[in-house]
Design a protein around this motif. Structure first.
Motif, PDB file in Angstrom:
ATOM      1  N   VAL A 107       0.834  -1.202   0.000  1.00 18.88           N
ATOM      2  CA  VAL A 107       0.000   0.000   0.000  1.00 18.88           C
ATOM      3  C   VAL A 107       0.868   1.250   0.000  1.00 18.88           C
ATOM      4  O   VAL A 107       0.622   2.205  -0.748  1.00 18.88           O
ATOM      5  N   ALA A 208      -6.712   0.679  -0.532  1.00 19.62           N
ATOM      6  CA  ALA A 208      -6.231   1.352   0.679  1.00 19.62           C
ATOM      7  C   ALA A 208      -5.318   2.538   0.382  1.00 19.62           C
ATOM      8  O   ALA A 208      -4.684   3.061   1.300  1.00 19.62           O
ATOM      9  N   ALA A 209      -5.235   2.964  -0.871  1.00 21.35           N
ATOM     10  CA  ALA A 209      -4.399   4.109  -1.203  1.00 21.35           C
ATOM     11  C   ALA A 209      -5.227   5.144  -1.952  1.00 21.35           C
ATOM     12  O   ALA A 209      -5.130   5.275  -3.170  1.00 21.35           O
ATOM     13  N   GLN A 218      -2.447  12.180   1.892  1.00 20.81           N
ATOM     14  CA  GLN A 218      -2.709  10.872   1.302  1.00 20.81           C
ATOM     15  C   GLN A 218      -2.042   9.763   2.101  1.00 20.81           C
ATOM     16  O   GLN A 218      -2.645   8.714   2.351  1.00 20.81           O
ATOM     17  N   SER A 222      -4.103   6.885   3.980  1.00 19.49           N
ATOM     18  CA  SER A 222      -3.849   5.510   3.567  1.00 19.49           C
ATOM     19  C   SER A 222      -3.483   4.640   4.764  1.00 19.49           C
ATOM     20  O   SER A 222      -3.980   3.516   4.905  1.00 19.49           O
TER      21      SER A 222
END
Length: 236
Positions: A107, A208-209, A218, A222
């Motif tokens: 991720v 998940a990103a 971000q 995340s």
């Protein structure tokens, strides 16, 4: 090709690229990963060229069709995830630590956003993931979580190029096998929910990103989302 035709055109694929050509190729591949990661595989080649700051003709000289470029990006993403899974298996003795390390590393690196859609079919076992989808329409659709554009318009390379090619099949099979070992170990240790499949784990990586304009925001979002998803994967 005749001897007269032997020259830069004939040796183009086997000879080393000129420095400027190699630089353009790297720019195009980087731009394609960014654009397809943000907008899905339905994004036009013009967007890739614009992000790479080259003419669209330069993109087509290296990749004669969009299908070829999409396939290249999907292969690279699949290979990168496979190596990350192998590293987690080899360096973590505890099953849950190995699985969570793989998820966190993947991720954080942005891997998983560009996986071929047939390996993100939720609720099926690993050996079913490589079977043809129920229809060409299903097979060609970009996964829903990549939807920043209209999903009805977003399409990945056609089935004949993704699921029908032996090289693509082998790369996906290798990824599923290695991630399957991570999943099996965590499940056998009683640390992973029994209903979690390999596709579920890959879907976590793919979702998940979130794409946010600020890099720090971000990264924080995340990490927070992955913590929540990991808790959802663990057995109670």
């Amino acid at each position: 090709m005749s001897a007269v035709g032997i020259g830069s055109t004939a040796i183009g694929r086997s000879a080393p690229l000129r420095v400027d050509a190699q630089r353009n190729l790297e720019h195009v591949l980087r731009a394609a990963r960014e654009v397809f990661g943000e907008l899905g595989y339905g994004a036009p080649m013009e967007d890739v060229a614009r992000r790479a700051r080259v003419g669209v003709g330069t993109v087509y000289r290296r990749f004669p069709s969009k299908d070829v470029l999409v396939r290249r990006i999907a292969e690279e993403e699949t290979s990168r995830l496979t190596e990350q899974a192998r590293t987690a298996l080899g360096q973590e003795d505890e099953p849950w630590s190995a699985l969570s390390r793989f998820l966190r590393t993947s991720v954080a690196s942005g891997a998983g956003r560009l996986l071929p859609p047939q390996i993100l079919r939720v609720g099926v076992d690993a050996d079913e993931l490589l079977l043809p989808a129920q229809s060409a329409e299903d097979e060609a659709r970009v996964p829903h979580q990549r939807g920043f554009a209209d999903q009805s318009e977003a399409r990945v390379v056609a089935s004949r190029a993704v699921s029908g090619a032996e090289q693509d099949h082998a790369g996906a099979a290798e990824l599923l096998e290695v991630v399957g070992r991570l999943v099996d170990r965590a499940r056998e240790a009683g640390e992973l929910r029994t209903d979690v499949t390999v596709a579920d784990v890959l879907l976590v990586i793919a979702t998940a990103a979130p794409a946010l304009p600020d890099a720090a925001q971000q990264a924080a979002a995340s990490a927070r989302l992955l913590d929540i998803l990991l808790e959802g994967l663990r057995s109670r």
